[in-house]
Write an enzyme that holds these catalytic residues in place. Structure first.
Site, PDB file in Angstrom:
ATOM      1  N   SER A   9       0.859  -1.186   0.000  1.00 30.91           N
ATOM      2  CA  SER A   9       0.000   0.000   0.000  1.00 30.91           C
ATOM      3  C   SER A   9       0.891   1.231   0.000  1.00 30.91           C
ATOM      4  CB  SER A   9      -0.870   0.007   1.250  1.00 30.91           C
ATOM      5  OG  SER A   9      -1.362   1.319   1.470  1.00 30.91           O
ATOM      6  N   HIS A  34      -1.396  -1.373  -4.093  1.00 34.00           N
ATOM      7  CA  HIS A  34      -2.655  -0.987  -3.450  1.00 34.00           C
ATOM      8  C   HIS A  34      -2.662   0.534  -3.244  1.00 34.00           C
ATOM      9  CE1 HIS A  34      -6.119  -1.861  -0.764  1.00 34.00           C
ATOM     10  NE2 HIS A  34      -5.632  -0.921   0.030  1.00 34.00           N
ATOM     11  N   ASP A  36      -4.838   3.720  -1.664  1.00 35.26           N
ATOM     12  CA  ASP A  36      -5.901   4.060  -0.707  1.00 35.26           C
ATOM     13  C   ASP A  36      -6.427   5.461  -0.969  1.00 35.26           C
ATOM     14  OD1 ASP A  36      -6.057   1.758   1.098  1.00 35.26           O
ATOM     15  OD2 ASP A  36      -3.960   2.230   1.534  1.00 35.26           O
ATOM     16  N   MET A  38      -9.053   8.308   0.135  1.00 35.90           N
ATOM     17  CA  MET A  38      -9.866   8.692   1.309  1.00 35.90           C
ATOM     18  C   MET A  38     -10.408  10.094   1.111  1.00 35.90           C
ATOM     19  SD  MET A  38      -7.230   7.488   4.247  1.00 35.90           S
ATOM     20  CE  MET A  38      -6.454   5.869   4.195  1.00 35.90           C
ATOM     21  N   MET A 138     -11.560  -5.972   5.796  1.00 32.58           N
ATOM     22  CA  MET A 138     -10.718  -4.992   6.512  1.00 32.58           C
ATOM     23  C   MET A 138     -10.377  -5.535   7.899  1.00 32.58           C
ATOM     24  SD  MET A 138     -10.043  -2.486   4.528  1.00 32.58           S
ATOM     25  CE  MET A 138      -9.121  -1.565   5.773  1.00 32.58           C
ATOM     26  N   GLY A 143      -8.531   4.289   7.341  1.00 32.37           N
ATOM     27  CA  GLY A 143      -8.219   5.703   7.502  1.00 32.37           C
ATOM     28  C   GLY A 143      -6.730   5.992   7.668  1.00 32.37           C
ATOM     29  N   GLY A 146      -0.405   1.718   9.526  1.00 33.90           N
ATOM     30  CA  GLY A 146       0.302   1.497  10.784  1.00 33.90           C
ATOM     31  C   GLY A 146      -0.560   1.129  11.976  1.00 33.90           C
ATOM     32  N   ASP A 176      -6.628  -6.381   4.535  1.00 34.89           N
ATOM     33  CA  ASP A 176      -5.946  -5.083   4.550  1.00 34.89           C
ATOM     34  C   ASP A 176      -5.967  -4.506   5.953  1.00 34.89           C
ATOM     35  OD1 ASP A 176      -4.967  -2.547   3.921  1.00 34.89           O
ATOM     36  OD2 ASP A 176      -6.770  -1.915   2.827  1.00 34.89           O
TER      37      ASP A 176
HETATM   38  C1  DX5 Z   1      -6.070   1.674   5.875  1.00 40.67           C
HETATM   39  C2  DX5 Z   1      -5.679   1.320   4.468  1.00 40.67           C
HETATM   40  C3  DX5 Z   1      -4.607   0.309   4.373  1.00 40.67           C
HETATM   41  C4  DX5 Z   1      -3.277   0.720   4.980  1.00 40.67           C
HETATM   42  C5  DX5 Z   1      -2.551  -0.525   5.391  1.00 40.67           C
HETATM   43  O1  DX5 Z   1      -7.136   2.547   5.816  1.00 40.67           O
HETATM   44  O2  DX5 Z   1      -6.812   0.830   3.770  1.00 40.67           O
HETATM   45  O3  DX5 Z   1      -4.425  -0.089   3.013  1.00 40.67           O
HETATM   46  O4  DX5 Z   1      -2.471   1.459   4.109  1.00 40.67           O
HETATM   47  O5  DX5 Z   1      -1.421  -0.159   6.114  1.00 40.67           O
HETATM   48  P1  DX5 Z   1      -0.788  -1.125   7.236  1.00 40.67           P
HETATM   49  O6  DX5 Z   1      -0.324  -2.363   6.535  1.00 40.67           O
HETATM   50  O7  DX5 Z   1       0.323  -0.283   7.777  1.00 40.67           O
HETATM   51  O8  DX5 Z   1      -1.873  -1.400   8.224  1.00 40.67           O
HETATM   52 ZN    ZN Z   2      -6.476  -0.101   1.814  1.00 38.54          ZN
END
Ligand code: DX5
Ligand code: ZN
Length: 229
Positions: A9, A34, A36, A38, A138, A143, A146, A176
């Site tokens: 991601s 990936h 993201d 938002m 999920m 959001g 980490g 994810d």
């Molecule tokens: C969270 C995202 C994820 C995120 C994953 O809202 O949808 O794709 O980037 O990051 P890690 O692997 O650090 O949880």
């Molecule tokens: Zn994601």
């Protein structure tokens, strides 16, 4: 069983060097990228949009997996497909017209994918399972990168895997959020075949290639055990 795919991601990448960060994971054997998206409404953060999808498209031939954490996703499907998305994921919580939106993803030439937050009952997915090519479970509230993996996601992965076996066995099951070297085997054992990794791969003190190779080795180990059973 589908082969397991691992996709970094870029949310946690260094955006000053996005092209190089994408090239680094591609060279290290990533299977997809990936992205993201938002909107500050569905999730309490604002990330990136069309120009970054286009930039990733120009930087790699890997499939681009766009995760839309936005309200009214149906308005934007064609634009994301035109920007280079190969897979587009929408949340069940924000779309009262899921069938229409998922069909429009297919019509735009991309793969339709559906997802839900950790607190949303998995039964919400069931009506559309036959018409998607990927389901995303999920394992954090979306959001931010980490965050810590929510353990209850494992049972949800098992449930979705069992439902897919009955109605859409070739569908991919993506997970994810909070995937790390210490939990990736459990996630694969529960039935995931598509893994999103953010901060486990993109972090200032992490060797990208070493991190991806280590995750891949764990995944292969788990798959070998499962195939022997
Ligand atoms: C969270 C995202 C994820 C995120 C994953 O809202 O949808 O794709 O980037 O990051 P890690 O692997 O650090 O949880
Ligand atoms: Zn994601």
């Amino acid at each position: 069983m589908n082969p397991v795919m691992i996709g970094p991601s870029i949310l946690s990448a260094d955006f000053r060097n996005l092209g190089a960060q994408v090239a680094a994971v591609e060279a290290a054997g990533a299977d997809f990228i990936h992205v993201d998206v938002m909107d500050g409404v569905f999730v309490p953060n604002i990330s990136i949009g069309f120009p970054i999808v286009e930039a990733v498209r120009a930087a790699t031939n890997l499939p681009i997996d766009v995760h839309l954490m936005i309200v009214e996703p149906g308005r934007w499907i064609e634009r994301f497909a035109a920007a280079g998305a190969d897979i587009v994921t929408v949340h069940v919580e924000v779309d009262p017209n899921l069938y229409r939106t998922l069909r429009s993803i297919e019509e735009a030439g991309a793969s339709p994918s559906v997802t839900l937050n950790p607190g949303t009952p998995v039964v919400m997915l069931e009506p559309v399972l036959p018409i998607v090519r990927q389901v995303l479970v999920m394992s954090v509230n979306p959001g931010f990168g980490g965050q810590t993996f929510i353990p209850a996601a494992l049972e949800r992965i098992r449930r979705v895997r069992a439902s897919l076996e009955a109605v859409n066995p070739t569908c991919r099951l993506e997970v994810d959020g909070g995937i790390k070297i210490g939990n990736v085997r459990k996630i694969v054992a529960a039935g995931a075949d598509t893994l999103v990794v953010g901060s486990a791969v993109y972090a200032p003190d992490v060797d990208i290639a070493a991190a991806l190779h280590a995750l891949r080795a764990e995944v292969e180990l788990e798959r070998e055990i499962r195939e022997e059973q």
